[in-house]
Scaffold this motif. Sequence first.
Motif: not given
Length: 383
Positions: A69, A89-90, A96, A114-116
Amino acid sequence: MKVRTRSSAIIGTISLIAASLALTTASADEPRGPRPAAEVALTEVAKAQNPIAGAAGPRGTVWIAERAGTVRVLTDQGLSAPVLDISAETTTDGERGLLGVAFDKKLAHFYISYTDLEGTSTVDEIALRNGKLQPQTRRTVITQTQPYENHNGGDIKFGPDGYLYIALGDGGSGGDPHGNGQNLDTLLGKILRIDPAGGKYSGKPYTIPKSNPFVNDPNAKDEIWAYGLRNPWRFSFDSGTGDMLIADVGQSDWEEIDWASAKSKGGENYGWASMEGTHPFRGGTEPANHTPPVYEYDRTGLGCSVTGGFVYRGKAIPALKGQYVYSDYCDGTVRTLQLKNGKVTGQSDLGVTNGEVISFVQGGDGELYVLAIGGSVSRIDPA
Protein backbone atom coordinates in the motif's frame (compact mmCIF):
# COMPACT_ATOMS: atom_id res chain seq x y z
CA MET A 1 -3.08 -10.26 -9.79
CA LYS A 2 -2.17 -13.60 -11.31
CA VAL A 3 -3.14 -17.03 -10.20
CA ARG A 4 -3.30 -20.44 -11.78
CA THR A 5 -5.79 -23.17 -10.93
CA ARG A 6 -2.99 -25.70 -10.60
CA SER A 7 -1.67 -23.73 -7.65
CA SER A 8 -3.08 -21.76 -4.79
CA ALA A 9 0.15 -19.80 -4.54
CA ILE A 10 0.09 -16.02 -4.72
CA ILE A 11 2.29 -13.07 -5.44
CA GLY A 12 4.64 -11.87 -2.75
CA THR A 13 5.40 -13.90 0.32
CA ILE A 14 3.18 -16.62 -1.08
CA SER A 15 4.47 -17.88 -4.43
CA LEU A 16 2.13 -17.18 -7.29
CA ILE A 17 2.97 -20.19 -9.35
CA ALA A 18 6.11 -22.15 -10.07
CA ALA A 19 8.04 -22.98 -13.19
CA SER A 20 9.72 -21.02 -15.97
CA LEU A 21 9.01 -19.94 -19.49
CA ALA A 22 9.07 -21.97 -22.69
CA LEU A 23 8.14 -20.05 -25.80
CA THR A 24 6.07 -21.41 -28.65
CA THR A 25 4.62 -19.58 -31.59
CA ALA A 26 0.95 -18.75 -31.97
CA SER A 27 0.72 -20.47 -35.33
CA ALA A 28 2.80 -22.76 -37.45
CA ASP A 29 3.68 -20.06 -39.98
CA GLU A 30 5.27 -17.77 -37.39
CA PRO A 31 9.09 -17.74 -37.33
CA ARG A 32 10.43 -20.24 -34.82
CA GLY A 33 13.43 -19.47 -32.66
CA PRO A 34 14.65 -16.10 -31.41
CA ARG A 35 15.96 -13.37 -33.63
CA PRO A 36 19.26 -11.81 -32.59
CA ALA A 37 18.62 -9.89 -29.39
CA ALA A 38 19.69 -6.37 -28.53
CA GLU A 39 22.66 -6.26 -26.18
CA VAL A 40 21.23 -5.23 -22.82
CA ALA A 41 21.92 -5.45 -19.11
CA LEU A 42 19.75 -5.05 -16.03
CA THR A 43 20.95 -2.33 -13.69
CA GLU A 44 19.46 -2.51 -10.21
CA VAL A 45 18.51 1.03 -9.22
CA ALA A 46 16.58 0.37 -6.01
CA LYS A 47 15.24 -2.18 -3.56
CA ALA A 48 11.60 -2.13 -2.49
CA GLN A 49 9.12 -4.14 -0.45
CA ASN A 50 7.25 -6.21 -3.05
CA PRO A 51 7.30 -3.60 -5.85
CA ILE A 52 4.27 -4.28 -8.01
CA ALA A 53 3.56 -1.34 -10.34
CA GLY A 54 4.86 2.05 -11.37
CA ALA A 55 4.32 5.09 -13.56
CA ALA A 56 6.18 8.05 -15.01
CA GLY A 57 5.59 11.06 -12.78
CA PRO A 58 6.26 14.80 -12.68
CA ARG A 59 9.68 16.24 -13.56
CA GLY A 60 10.96 13.02 -15.06
CA THR A 61 10.43 10.97 -11.92
CA VAL A 62 9.30 7.35 -11.70
CA TRP A 63 6.85 6.41 -8.97
CA ILE A 64 6.92 2.84 -7.63
CA ALA A 65 4.00 1.16 -5.85
CA GLU A 66 4.57 -1.51 -3.24
CA ARG A 67 1.92 -4.17 -2.86
CA ALA A 68 1.19 -3.52 0.83
CA GLY A 69 0.00 0.00 0.00
CA THR A 70 2.92 2.43 -0.18
CA VAL A 71 4.13 4.56 -3.09
CA ARG A 72 7.70 5.85 -3.33
CA VAL A 73 9.56 8.05 -5.80
CA LEU A 74 12.69 6.72 -7.48
CA THR A 75 15.72 8.99 -7.00
CA ASP A 76 19.44 8.70 -7.71
CA GLN A 77 19.79 7.45 -4.15
CA GLY A 78 17.08 4.81 -4.49
CA LEU A 79 13.48 5.07 -3.34
CA SER A 80 12.17 7.97 -1.29
CA ALA A 81 10.15 7.74 1.89
CA PRO A 82 6.50 6.94 1.08
CA VAL A 83 4.62 9.78 -0.60
CA LEU A 84 1.42 7.77 -0.10
CA ASP A 85 0.52 5.05 2.37
CA ILE A 86 -2.83 3.22 2.18
CA SER A 87 -1.59 0.10 3.93
CA ALA A 88 -4.35 0.42 6.55
CA GLU A 89 -6.95 0.36 3.79
CA THR A 90 -5.89 -2.71 1.83
CA THR A 91 -4.74 -6.26 2.47
CA THR A 92 -2.28 -8.64 0.88
CA ASP A 93 -4.54 -11.64 1.41
CA GLY A 94 -4.88 -13.75 -1.72
CA GLU A 95 -3.99 -11.61 -4.71
CA ARG A 96 -5.07 -8.36 -3.15
CA GLY A 97 -3.25 -5.15 -2.37
CA LEU A 98 -2.19 -2.00 -4.18
CA LEU A 99 -2.18 -3.26 -7.75
CA GLY A 100 -1.82 -0.34 -10.16
CA VAL A 101 -0.94 3.35 -10.43
CA ALA A 102 -1.24 5.95 -13.18
CA PHE A 103 -0.99 9.68 -13.87
CA ASP A 104 -3.29 11.55 -16.20
CA LYS A 105 -1.78 13.16 -19.28
CA LYS A 106 -1.29 16.56 -17.63
CA LEU A 107 0.30 14.99 -14.54
CA ALA A 108 -2.37 16.82 -12.56
CA HIS A 109 -3.90 13.75 -10.94
CA PHE A 110 -2.57 10.46 -9.60
CA TYR A 111 -4.71 7.32 -9.66
CA ILE A 112 -4.36 4.23 -7.49
CA SER A 113 -5.98 0.86 -8.10
CA TYR A 114 -6.30 -1.41 -5.07
CA THR A 115 -8.54 -3.87 -3.29
CA ASP A 116 -10.02 -2.56 -0.07
CA LEU A 117 -10.27 -4.52 3.17
CA GLU A 118 -13.41 -6.26 1.90
CA GLY A 119 -11.68 -7.20 -1.36
CA THR A 120 -13.53 -4.67 -3.51
CA SER A 121 -11.56 -3.39 -6.50
CA THR A 122 -11.27 0.37 -6.10
CA VAL A 123 -9.77 3.20 -8.15
CA ASP A 124 -9.13 6.50 -6.36
CA GLU A 125 -7.96 9.88 -7.66
CA ILE A 126 -5.62 12.32 -5.86
CA ALA A 127 -4.74 15.76 -7.21
CA LEU A 128 -1.16 17.01 -7.46
CA ARG A 129 0.17 20.51 -6.94
CA ASN A 130 3.77 21.31 -7.87
CA GLY A 131 4.39 17.61 -8.23
CA LYS A 132 3.14 16.76 -4.74
CA LEU A 133 0.06 14.80 -3.76
CA GLN A 134 -2.80 16.68 -2.13
CA PRO A 135 -4.32 14.01 0.15
CA GLN A 136 -7.37 16.11 1.00
CA THR A 137 -8.51 15.87 -2.64
CA ARG A 138 -8.65 12.09 -2.69
CA ARG A 139 -11.89 10.66 -4.04
CA THR A 140 -13.14 7.27 -5.22
CA VAL A 141 -13.77 7.02 -8.94
CA ILE A 142 -15.07 3.47 -9.41
CA THR A 143 -15.49 0.23 -7.46
CA GLN A 144 -16.24 -3.38 -8.35
CA THR A 145 -17.08 -6.17 -5.92
CA GLN A 146 -14.86 -9.24 -6.27
CA PRO A 147 -16.35 -12.70 -5.58
CA TYR A 148 -12.96 -14.32 -4.91
CA GLU A 149 -9.46 -13.35 -3.79
CA ASN A 150 -7.79 -14.01 -7.14
CA HIS A 151 -7.99 -12.64 -10.69
CA ASN A 152 -8.48 -9.07 -9.53
CA GLY A 153 -6.57 -7.58 -12.45
CA GLY A 154 -6.02 -4.03 -11.26
CA ASP A 155 -3.82 -2.44 -13.91
CA ILE A 156 -4.72 1.11 -14.96
CA LYS A 157 -3.42 3.25 -17.82
CA PHE A 158 -4.42 6.45 -19.57
CA GLY A 159 -4.79 5.90 -23.28
CA PRO A 160 -3.70 8.27 -26.06
CA ASP A 161 -7.30 9.54 -26.06
CA GLY A 162 -6.95 10.81 -22.50
CA TYR A 163 -9.41 8.31 -21.05
CA LEU A 164 -8.67 5.95 -18.16
CA TYR A 165 -8.54 2.24 -19.01
CA ILE A 166 -8.98 -0.29 -16.20
CA ALA A 167 -8.26 -4.03 -16.35
CA LEU A 168 -10.40 -6.37 -14.26
CA GLY A 169 -10.04 -10.15 -14.08
CA ASP A 170 -12.96 -12.55 -14.34
CA GLY A 171 -13.58 -12.58 -10.58
CA GLY A 172 -11.45 -15.53 -9.64
CA SER A 173 -11.73 -19.12 -8.54
CA GLY A 174 -10.89 -21.20 -11.63
CA GLY A 175 -12.49 -21.74 -15.02
CA ASP A 176 -14.67 -18.62 -14.71
CA PRO A 177 -17.48 -20.35 -12.76
CA HIS A 178 -19.85 -17.38 -13.09
CA GLY A 179 -19.29 -16.92 -16.82
CA ASN A 180 -18.12 -13.35 -16.36
CA GLY A 181 -15.72 -13.28 -19.28
CA GLN A 182 -18.48 -13.52 -21.89
CA ASN A 183 -21.16 -11.70 -19.87
CA LEU A 184 -21.53 -8.07 -20.91
CA ASP A 185 -23.68 -7.32 -17.87
CA THR A 186 -20.68 -7.34 -15.50
CA LEU A 187 -17.44 -5.39 -15.41
CA LEU A 188 -15.45 -8.50 -14.50
CA GLY A 189 -13.25 -10.05 -17.18
CA LYS A 190 -13.05 -6.74 -19.04
CA ILE A 191 -11.04 -3.71 -20.01
CA LEU A 192 -13.03 -0.63 -19.01
CA ARG A 193 -12.81 2.89 -20.46
CA ILE A 194 -14.04 5.89 -18.46
CA ASP A 195 -13.50 9.63 -18.15
CA PRO A 196 -12.73 10.62 -14.53
CA ALA A 197 -12.40 14.29 -15.49
CA GLY A 198 -15.91 14.34 -16.91
CA GLY A 199 -17.30 13.46 -13.50
CA LYS A 200 -16.19 16.78 -12.07
CA TYR A 201 -18.68 18.59 -14.27
CA SER A 202 -21.53 16.09 -14.06
CA GLY A 203 -21.63 15.54 -10.32
CA LYS A 204 -20.76 11.87 -10.90
CA PRO A 205 -17.52 10.04 -10.08
CA TYR A 206 -16.85 9.63 -13.80
CA THR A 207 -18.55 9.81 -17.16
CA ILE A 208 -18.60 7.27 -19.98
CA PRO A 209 -17.21 8.28 -23.37
CA LYS A 210 -20.01 8.36 -25.93
CA SER A 211 -17.80 6.40 -28.32
CA ASN A 212 -17.59 3.37 -26.00
CA PRO A 213 -18.71 0.30 -27.98
CA PHE A 214 -21.70 -0.75 -25.83
CA VAL A 215 -23.27 2.54 -24.80
CA ASN A 216 -26.38 1.82 -26.87
CA ASP A 217 -26.73 -1.80 -25.77
CA PRO A 218 -29.25 -2.14 -22.91
CA ASN A 219 -27.83 -5.57 -22.06
CA ALA A 220 -24.24 -4.41 -21.62
CA LYS A 221 -22.33 -2.21 -19.19
CA ASP A 222 -21.47 1.09 -20.82
CA GLU A 223 -17.99 1.15 -19.26
CA ILE A 224 -16.81 -1.92 -21.20
CA TRP A 225 -14.17 -1.40 -23.87
CA ALA A 226 -13.16 -5.05 -24.46
CA TYR A 227 -14.13 -8.39 -22.94
CA GLY A 228 -13.41 -12.11 -22.82
CA LEU A 229 -10.38 -11.78 -20.53
CA ARG A 230 -9.32 -14.08 -17.71
CA ASN A 231 -6.82 -11.97 -15.80
CA PRO A 232 -5.32 -9.12 -17.84
CA TRP A 233 -2.66 -8.50 -15.22
CA ARG A 234 -0.66 -6.00 -17.28
CA PHE A 235 -1.56 -4.04 -20.40
CA SER A 236 -0.02 -1.01 -22.11
CA PHE A 237 -0.25 1.41 -25.00
CA ASP A 238 2.54 1.75 -27.54
CA SER A 239 3.63 5.36 -27.08
CA GLY A 240 4.72 5.42 -30.72
CA THR A 241 1.58 4.07 -32.40
CA GLY A 242 -1.16 4.09 -29.76
CA ASP A 243 -1.78 0.36 -30.19
CA MET A 244 -2.91 -1.57 -27.10
CA LEU A 245 -1.22 -4.78 -25.93
CA ILE A 246 -2.78 -6.97 -23.24
CA ALA A 247 -1.01 -9.85 -21.51
CA ASP A 248 -3.77 -12.16 -20.30
CA VAL A 249 -2.78 -14.84 -17.82
CA GLY A 250 -3.94 -18.31 -18.88
CA GLN A 251 -5.53 -21.09 -16.89
CA SER A 252 -4.34 -24.53 -17.85
CA ASP A 253 -2.21 -24.56 -20.96
CA TRP A 254 -1.70 -21.22 -22.70
CA GLU A 255 -0.43 -17.73 -21.94
CA GLU A 256 -1.52 -15.07 -24.41
CA ILE A 257 -0.73 -11.59 -25.64
CA ASP A 258 -3.56 -9.67 -27.31
CA TRP A 259 -3.27 -6.65 -29.59
CA ALA A 260 -5.65 -3.93 -30.71
CA SER A 261 -4.89 -1.23 -33.23
CA ALA A 262 -4.97 2.41 -32.16
CA LYS A 263 -7.78 2.71 -34.72
CA SER A 264 -9.92 0.19 -32.86
CA LYS A 265 -13.42 1.27 -31.87
CA GLY A 266 -13.37 -1.25 -29.02
CA GLY A 267 -15.68 -4.21 -28.47
CA GLU A 268 -13.06 -6.91 -29.02
CA ASN A 269 -13.93 -10.33 -27.58
CA TYR A 270 -10.73 -12.10 -26.58
CA GLY A 271 -12.55 -15.37 -26.04
CA TRP A 272 -12.29 -16.35 -22.37
CA ALA A 273 -13.74 -18.63 -21.03
CA SER A 274 -14.82 -20.26 -24.27
CA MET A 275 -11.23 -20.05 -25.44
CA GLU A 276 -7.81 -20.13 -23.85
CA GLY A 277 -5.63 -18.45 -26.43
CA THR A 278 -6.49 -19.98 -29.78
CA HIS A 279 -7.73 -23.21 -28.17
CA PRO A 280 -11.24 -24.16 -27.00
CA PHE A 281 -11.32 -24.28 -23.21
CA ARG A 282 -12.98 -27.35 -21.67
CA GLY A 283 -15.04 -28.08 -24.75
CA GLY A 284 -15.96 -24.45 -25.38
CA THR A 285 -17.04 -23.18 -28.77
CA GLU A 286 -15.10 -20.34 -30.34
CA PRO A 287 -17.24 -17.17 -30.41
CA ALA A 288 -18.00 -15.91 -33.89
CA ASN A 289 -16.46 -12.54 -32.97
CA HIS A 290 -13.39 -13.96 -31.27
CA THR A 291 -10.26 -11.80 -31.56
CA PRO A 292 -7.43 -14.33 -31.20
CA PRO A 293 -4.13 -13.44 -29.55
CA VAL A 294 -1.25 -12.25 -31.67
CA TYR A 295 1.01 -14.50 -29.63
CA GLU A 296 0.72 -17.38 -27.20
CA TYR A 297 3.08 -19.80 -25.53
CA ASP A 298 2.28 -23.12 -23.94
CA ARG A 299 3.12 -24.62 -20.59
CA THR A 300 4.80 -27.78 -21.78
CA GLY A 301 7.95 -26.14 -20.49
CA LEU A 302 7.97 -24.12 -17.31
CA GLY A 303 5.99 -21.05 -18.32
CA CYS A 304 3.13 -20.21 -16.03
CA SER A 305 2.06 -16.57 -15.91
CA VAL A 306 2.75 -13.93 -18.54
CA THR A 307 3.87 -10.49 -17.35
CA GLY A 308 3.11 -7.86 -19.96
CA GLY A 309 5.38 -4.90 -20.58
CA PHE A 310 5.75 -2.11 -23.13
CA VAL A 311 6.86 -1.44 -26.66
CA TYR A 312 10.29 0.10 -26.24
CA ARG A 313 10.46 3.72 -27.40
CA GLY A 314 13.52 4.90 -25.50
CA LYS A 315 16.78 6.15 -26.98
CA ALA A 316 19.39 4.27 -24.96
CA ILE A 317 19.05 0.97 -26.89
CA PRO A 318 18.37 1.68 -30.60
CA ALA A 319 18.31 -2.03 -31.50
CA LEU A 320 15.37 -2.54 -29.13
CA LYS A 321 13.20 0.22 -30.57
CA GLY A 322 9.71 -0.87 -31.55
CA GLN A 323 9.91 -4.26 -29.83
CA TYR A 324 7.37 -5.35 -27.23
CA VAL A 325 9.19 -6.26 -24.02
CA TYR A 326 7.59 -8.81 -21.66
CA SER A 327 8.40 -11.67 -19.30
CA ASP A 328 6.89 -14.51 -17.30
CA TYR A 329 6.52 -14.46 -13.53
CA CYS A 330 7.94 -17.93 -13.03
CA ASP A 331 10.98 -17.58 -15.26
CA GLY A 332 11.91 -13.91 -15.14
CA THR A 333 13.64 -13.93 -18.52
CA VAL A 334 13.08 -10.67 -20.40
CA ARG A 335 11.92 -11.33 -23.95
CA THR A 336 10.61 -9.35 -26.89
CA LEU A 337 8.22 -9.62 -29.80
CA GLN A 338 8.58 -7.76 -33.07
CA LEU A 339 5.18 -6.75 -34.40
CA LYS A 340 3.98 -5.35 -37.70
CA ASN A 341 0.33 -4.48 -38.25
CA GLY A 342 -0.70 -6.77 -35.41
CA LYS A 343 1.37 -9.73 -36.61
CA VAL A 344 4.39 -11.19 -34.86
CA THR A 345 7.34 -11.07 -37.23
CA GLY A 346 10.06 -12.15 -34.81
CA GLN A 347 10.98 -12.87 -31.21
CA SER A 348 14.03 -12.35 -29.06
CA ASP A 349 15.47 -13.49 -25.77
CA LEU A 350 17.33 -10.54 -24.27
CA GLY A 351 19.43 -12.89 -22.19
CA VAL A 352 18.72 -11.23 -18.85
CA THR A 353 16.59 -12.38 -15.93
CA ASN A 354 15.34 -10.60 -12.83
CA GLY A 355 13.74 -13.16 -10.55
CA GLU A 356 9.96 -13.29 -10.35
CA VAL A 357 9.08 -10.48 -12.75
CA ILE A 358 5.76 -8.99 -11.69
CA SER A 359 5.64 -5.79 -13.73
CA PHE A 360 7.35 -3.33 -16.05
CA VAL A 361 7.42 0.46 -15.77
CA GLN A 362 7.94 2.93 -18.61
CA GLY A 363 9.72 6.12 -17.64
CA GLY A 364 8.88 9.47 -19.16
CA ASP A 365 11.94 9.11 -21.39
CA GLY A 366 10.71 5.78 -22.73
CA GLU A 367 13.27 3.70 -20.85
CA LEU A 368 11.97 0.55 -19.15
CA TYR A 369 12.23 -0.75 -15.61
CA VAL A 370 11.69 -4.32 -14.49
CA LEU A 371 10.07 -5.05 -11.12
CA ALA A 372 10.66 -8.33 -9.30
CA ILE A 373 8.24 -9.12 -6.49
CA GLY A 374 11.21 -10.07 -4.29
CA GLY A 375 12.27 -6.42 -4.20
CA SER A 376 14.51 -5.59 -7.16
CA VAL A 377 13.82 -2.48 -9.25
CA SER A 378 16.06 -2.65 -12.33
CA ARG A 379 16.47 -0.56 -15.46
CA ILE A 380 17.09 -2.11 -18.89
CA ASP A 381 20.34 -0.54 -20.07
CA PRO A 382 22.63 -1.09 -23.04
CA ALA A 383 25.21 -3.75 -22.25
